[in-house]
Design a protein around this motif. Structure first.
Motif, PDB file in Angstrom:
ATOM      1  N   VAL A  24       5.461   6.020   7.135  1.00 37.80           N
ATOM      2  CA  VAL A  24       4.723   5.011   6.359  1.00 37.80           C
ATOM      3  C   VAL A  24       3.462   4.627   7.115  1.00 37.80           C
ATOM      4  CG1 VAL A  24       4.793   2.656   5.442  1.00 37.80           C
ATOM      5  CG2 VAL A  24       6.803   4.124   5.224  1.00 37.80           C
ATOM      6  N   ARG A  25       3.663   4.385   8.398  1.00 36.22           N
ATOM      7  CA  ARG A  25       2.539   3.960   9.232  1.00 36.22           C
ATOM      8  C   ARG A  25       1.446   5.043   9.236  1.00 36.22           C
ATOM      9  NH1 ARG A  25       5.786   2.655  13.161  1.00 36.22           N
ATOM     10  NH2 ARG A  25       6.300   0.632  12.290  1.00 36.22           N
ATOM     11  N   GLN A  28      -0.012   5.114   5.230  1.00 35.97           N
ATOM     12  CA  GLN A  28      -0.172   3.923   4.395  1.00 35.97           C
ATOM     13  C   GLN A  28      -1.632   3.603   4.056  1.00 35.97           C
ATOM     14  OE1 GLN A  28       1.561   0.612   6.554  1.00 35.97           O
ATOM     15  NE2 GLN A  28      -0.277   0.313   7.759  1.00 35.97           N
ATOM     16  N   ASP A  29      -2.516   3.650   5.060  1.00 38.31           N
ATOM     17  CA  ASP A  29      -3.894   3.233   4.804  1.00 38.31           C
ATOM     18  C   ASP A  29      -4.642   4.235   3.929  1.00 38.31           C
ATOM     19  OD1 ASP A  29      -3.621   0.893   6.143  1.00 38.31           O
ATOM     20  OD2 ASP A  29      -4.174   1.728   8.091  1.00 38.31           O
ATOM     21  N   PHE A  32      -3.249   3.806   0.524  1.00 36.53           N
ATOM     22  CA  PHE A  32      -3.652   2.528  -0.070  1.00 36.53           C
ATOM     23  C   PHE A  32      -5.113   2.579  -0.532  1.00 36.53           C
ATOM     24  CE2 PHE A  32      -5.664  -1.664   0.509  1.00 36.53           C
ATOM     25  CZ  PHE A  32      -4.952  -2.381  -0.443  1.00 36.53           C
ATOM     26  N   ASN A  33      -5.981   3.120   0.309  1.00 37.83           N
ATOM     27  CA  ASN A  33      -7.403   3.201  -0.034  1.00 37.83           C
ATOM     28  C   ASN A  33      -7.613   4.000  -1.325  1.00 37.83           C
ATOM     29  OD1 ASN A  33     -10.218   2.700   0.647  1.00 37.83           O
ATOM     30  ND2 ASN A  33     -10.320   4.931   0.877  1.00 37.83           N
ATOM     31  N   PHE A  36      -6.136   2.054  -4.223  1.00 33.22           N
ATOM     32  CA  PHE A  36      -6.952   0.864  -4.506  1.00 33.22           C
ATOM     33  C   PHE A  36      -8.165   1.237  -5.362  1.00 33.22           C
ATOM     34  CE2 PHE A  36     -10.687  -1.687  -3.349  1.00 33.22           C
ATOM     35  CZ  PHE A  36     -10.259  -2.921  -3.829  1.00 33.22           C
ATOM     36  N   ARG A  37      -8.823   2.378  -5.015  1.00 31.58           N
ATOM     37  CA  ARG A  37      -9.978   2.805  -5.813  1.00 31.58           C
ATOM     38  C   ARG A  37      -9.561   3.209  -7.224  1.00 31.58           C
ATOM     39  NH1 ARG A  37     -13.736   0.160  -3.583  1.00 31.58           N
ATOM     40  NH2 ARG A  37     -13.848   0.502  -1.348  1.00 31.58           N
ATOM     41  N   GLN A  46      -1.064  -2.228  -3.503  1.00 24.96           N
ATOM     42  CA  GLN A  46       0.002  -2.406  -2.514  1.00 24.96           C
ATOM     43  C   GLN A  46       1.380  -2.146  -3.142  1.00 24.96           C
ATOM     44  OE1 GLN A  46      -0.637  -5.780   0.032  1.00 24.96           O
ATOM     45  NE2 GLN A  46       1.548  -5.981   0.491  1.00 24.96           N
ATOM     46  N   VAL A  49       1.783   1.584  -3.769  1.00 28.31           N
ATOM     47  CA  VAL A  49       2.026   2.311  -2.518  1.00 28.31           C
ATOM     48  C   VAL A  49       3.449   2.069  -2.025  1.00 28.31           C
ATOM     49  CG1 VAL A  49       1.355   2.433  -0.078  1.00 28.31           C
ATOM     50  CG2 VAL A  49      -0.402   2.379  -1.840  1.00 28.31           C
ATOM     51  N   GLN A  50       3.878   0.807  -2.085  1.00 31.39           N
ATOM     52  CA  GLN A  50       5.251   0.502  -1.643  1.00 31.39           C
ATOM     53  C   GLN A  50       6.284   1.261  -2.487  1.00 31.39           C
ATOM     54  OE1 GLN A  50       6.203  -3.614  -0.805  1.00 31.39           O
ATOM     55  NE2 GLN A  50       8.317  -3.305  -1.490  1.00 31.39           N
ATOM     56  N   GLU A  51       6.094   1.236  -3.814  1.00 27.74           N
ATOM     57  CA  GLU A  51       7.030   1.954  -4.688  1.00 27.74           C
ATOM     58  C   GLU A  51       6.990   3.454  -4.425  1.00 27.74           C
ATOM     59  OE1 GLU A  51       9.451   0.940  -6.826  1.00 27.74           O
ATOM     60  OE2 GLU A  51       8.977  -1.004  -5.915  1.00 27.74           O
ATOM     61  N   PHE A  53       6.362   4.892  -1.555  1.00 30.12           N
ATOM     62  CA  PHE A  53       7.125   5.159  -0.329  1.00 30.12           C
ATOM     63  C   PHE A  53       8.639   5.054  -0.577  1.00 30.12           C
ATOM     64  CE2 PHE A  53       3.159   4.290   2.175  1.00 30.12           C
ATOM     65  CZ  PHE A  53       3.170   5.479   2.885  1.00 30.12           C
TER      66      PHE A  53
ATOM     67  N   ARG B  56     -10.414   0.729   2.626  1.00 29.53           N
ATOM     68  CA  ARG B  56      -9.516  -0.430   2.558  1.00 29.53           C
ATOM     69  C   ARG B  56      -8.274  -0.137   3.385  1.00 29.53           C
ATOM     70  NH1 ARG B  56     -11.582  -5.006  -0.238  1.00 29.53           N
ATOM     71  NH2 ARG B  56     -13.241  -4.214  -1.536  1.00 29.53           N
ATOM     72  N   LEU B  58      -4.343  -1.696   4.603  1.00 29.77           N
ATOM     73  CA  LEU B  58      -3.250  -2.648   4.337  1.00 29.77           C
ATOM     74  C   LEU B  58      -3.114  -3.609   5.513  1.00 29.77           C
ATOM     75  CD1 LEU B  58      -0.576  -0.318   2.805  1.00 29.77           C
ATOM     76  CD2 LEU B  58      -1.315  -2.475   1.799  1.00 29.77           C
ATOM     77  N   PHE B  62       3.066  -3.645   7.080  1.00 24.12           N
ATOM     78  CA  PHE B  62       3.489  -3.003   5.825  1.00 24.12           C
ATOM     79  C   PHE B  62       4.700  -2.081   6.021  1.00 24.12           C
ATOM     80  CE2 PHE B  62       3.138   0.390   2.614  1.00 24.12           C
ATOM     81  CZ  PHE B  62       3.245  -0.376   1.469  1.00 24.12           C
ATOM     82  N   PRO B  63       4.745  -1.285   7.099  1.00 26.90           N
ATOM     83  CA  PRO B  63       5.917  -0.418   7.284  1.00 26.90           C
ATOM     84  C   PRO B  63       7.221  -1.211   7.349  1.00 26.90           C
ATOM     85  CG  PRO B  63       4.170   0.249   8.758  1.00 26.90           C
ATOM     86  CD  PRO B  63       3.739  -1.062   8.153  1.00 26.90           C
ATOM     87  N   VAL B  66       8.247  -2.183   3.925  1.00 34.33           N
ATOM     88  CA  VAL B  66       8.860  -1.059   3.192  1.00 34.33           C
ATOM     89  C   VAL B  66      10.299  -0.859   3.666  1.00 34.33           C
ATOM     90  CG1 VAL B  66       8.755   1.426   2.794  1.00 34.33           C
ATOM     91  CG2 VAL B  66       6.655   0.082   2.739  1.00 34.33           C
TER      92      VAL B  66
END
Lengths: 192, 438
Positions: A24-25, A28-29, A32-33, A36-37, A46, A49-51, A53, B56, B58, B62-63, B66
């Protein structure tokens, strides 16, 4: 797929949940980016992205490893995001609601704080491009984001969006023309 | 204006997704065309703008969020956890269990249906018994005119008198009797007859156990000695029989029956309703009831009819004759037709000469005088001659069988038959003959 991803996935399948935290780490970014766009909302992005993962975690044993983990993850996230966008399409505003961005995390760009004018200029430009993107269909927006933001090849894009390369090619052609047209219109409105 | 293909080629050029050949031709085209160059510059500017969009990120943590959601939702990503979560039973166990349930339910339903069928049969038998005993108890009772008799010259179904007709009333169709025959109702001096037609139904073989004892033949074949012997043998085995004669024209058939019975000294007393239908030639099935015919006489009557059949027109022929022993169901029919059980002992006490002691003497005299004036009574002896020895009239009653008459109590002929019939002679048969159209 990178060796690290492979090892982390194997660890996850062996019951080490912490290994999934590392995955995830790692993505994630970037994810997310992109999302987000696509959805133009930090909260929605967010959630998506969470769903994505969580779905990936649940389906990890079905991941065959013949594609990159990130491609597979993007496919899950893009499907969710495009579905969400289709649902919201009727209520999408053509103008960016700046006040509504309150909950959106600010861009993590250290250089902005030292150059306020440049930061303002970039913010205007971002708003202009995002507004133009929002006027496109989710499919056209997706190919532009994947190509220009993520700098993906047509082949990978086809894999993520699960369409033939020819479709990606023609979709990108139409998307670029449409974006050009929208931006020109917006410039014309500003000049008047 | 650039063509669509050229535009697509240039988009590929901007995206760096061209083959070397395409790249070469795109470059050549860009050198030649200012419009193409402008187009590509515009696309590149847009792509650059998109690339320059700020990244952008997060918020930290966040991890953990999750992983927390994974724990909260109890999601399983590992193979072991999924295996542990999986059912310990193989998939076929479920299918087998479902099949077993279906089988058990099916067997249960079958058993239930069989038990219901038996129960229904028992209820039907009990109802028949109850009806029979109820009718028996009415035997000999004074037949009363119905209190709510319908208006003169009109026929309509009265309120049900028996449980059978009660069932009919309950079913909501008052024109159909319990055994599915349409019913007729007549006033005491009915002149109008409902022109109801008989219902198509099987009037023979009411009880299957009697079928094996029945004798079915064509009357024309009764000249065969073997058949005559079988008929005689059958008629001597019992004292009560049910006969069915089928004739295309029941009116003609009844005419022939009347002649045949009269030839053997049996007069037909025809109920007024049946008589009216007969005279009008309405489609009717008739019932003839007699208690005073010997087996020999019955055989002779049938033989005579058979002999006549050979000469008769096809519409007047008795195509089929079926003889059965009188079954309990047939006895029930007789009860329905006559309104009482004729075999039950009469409640009316009669004197030694057949005088009804419950009636005043003046009334009996009045009836005798009326009969004498109508030419019905015993013939008066001619002057100078001794009176002929009195032979009591033998009478068979004829009623409408289909449509059935539901209030025999109001029939003068039925009352007369019941009141005047003598005690059954030894060897005489009780017969119910049904003449039905074919």
């Amino acid at each position: 797929m990178s060796g690290d991803d492979h090892r982390l996935i194997a660890d996850c399948l062996n019951g080490q949940t912490a290994a999934f935290g590392e995955l995830v780490r790692r993505y994630q970014d970037r994810l997310f980016n992109t999302v987000f766009r696509l959805v133009d909302s930090a909260e929605d992005a967010q959630d998506v992205v969470q769903e994505a993962f969580l779905n990936a975690y649940q389906s990890l044993d079905r991941f065959k490893g013949d594609a990159q983990f990130f491609t597979w993850l993007y496919r899950i996230a893009f499907n969710s995001a495009i579905s969400l966008k289709r649902k919201q399409r009727s209520i999408v505003s053509l103008h960016m609601d700046v006040e509504g961005q309150g909950s959106v995390p600010e861009p993590h760009d250290a250089s902005n704080s030292s150059q306020p004018d440049l930061a303002l200029e970039r913010a205007d430009e971002e708003q202009r491009i995002q507004t133009a993107l929002n006027r496109l269909s989710p499919e056209h927006r997706a190919v532009l984001i994947l190509k220009d933001l993520e700098e993906q090849k047509y082949e990978t894009m086809a894999e993520i969006l699960q369409v033939p390369i020819g479709t990606i090619r023609s979709r990108l052609h139409r998307a670029r023309l449409e974006l050009r047209e929208v931006l020109e219109k917006m410039e014309g409105q500003v000049q008047r | 204006m650039l063509s669509n293909d050229v535009q697509q080629l240039l988009v590929g050029y901007v995206d760096a997704e061209l083959t070397p050949q395409q790249w070469e031709s795109a470059s050549r085209f860009l050198k030649q065309s200012a419009e193409a160059r402008e187009f590509v510059l515009g696309l590149q500017a847009d792509a650059d703008a998109l690339r320059k969009l700020p990244r952008r990120q997060l918020a930290p943590g966040f991890p953990e969020k999750v992983l927390g959601a994974i724990n909260d939702r109890r999601l399983h990503g590992s193979r072991h956890a999924k295996l542990a979560q999986a059912s310990v039973y193989p998939a076929w166990i479920g299918v087998a269990a479902a099949a077993a349930v279906v089988f058990v339910v099916g067997i249960g339903a079958l058993v239930y249906l069989y038990s219901m069928r038996d129960q229904k049969q028992k209820i039907a038998v009990a109802k028949n018994e109850a009806n029979r005993s109820a009718k028996s108890s009415e035997a000999g009772a004074v037949i009363k005119e119905k209190e709510n008799s319908p208006a003169p010259n009109k026929e309509k179904a009265p309120p049900p008198e028996s449980s059978a007709s009660a069932d009919v009333a309950a079913s909501g169709d008052k024109s159909i009797s319990s055994d599915n025959r349409p019913v007729l109702e007549f006033t005491t001096d009915a002149n109008v007859v409902t022109e109801t037609e008989p219902v198509r139904r099987l009037e023979v073989f009411k009880e299957l156990e009697q079928v094996e004892l029945s004798l079915s033949y064509s009357l024309r074949d009764l000249d065969q000695p073997r058949l005559q012997e079988r008929l005689k043998a059958m008629l001597t085995k019992d004292k009560a029989f049910h006969l069915t004669l089928a004739c295309p024209s029941t009116a003609k058939g009844l005419e022939r029956l009347q002649s045949a019975f009269q030839a053997k000294g049996v007069k037909l007393l025809i109920d007024k309703a049946a008589l009216t239908r007969w005279q009008k030639g309405l489609k009717t099935h008739y019932a003839l009831y007699s208690e005073d015919v010997t087996p020999e006489e019955l055989t002779a009557i049938l033989q005579a009819l058979g002999a006549d059949d050979k000469k008769a027109d096809s519409k007047q022929r008795f195509n089929k004759a079926v003889i059965n022993h009188l079954t309990p169901a047939n006895r029930g029919e007789i009860c329905t037709l006559l309104g009482v059980d004729p075999q039950a002992k009469s409640a009316k006490s009669k004197g030694p000469l057949g005088v009804d002691i419950t009636q005043p003497l003046s009334k009996k005299t009045e009836e005798q005088l009326a009969d004498s004036l109508a030419g019905k009574g015993n013939p008066r002896p001619e002057p100078g001659k001794a009176a002929a020895p009195k032979t009591p009239d033998r009478v068979a009653l004829v009623l409408s069988y289909n449509p059935v008459r539901i209030s025999p109590a109001s029939s003068k002929e039925v009352k007369q038959f019941l009141a005047t019939r003598p005690a059954q002679r030894p060897g005489a048969l009780q017969i119910l003959l049904v003449l039905r159209g074919s």
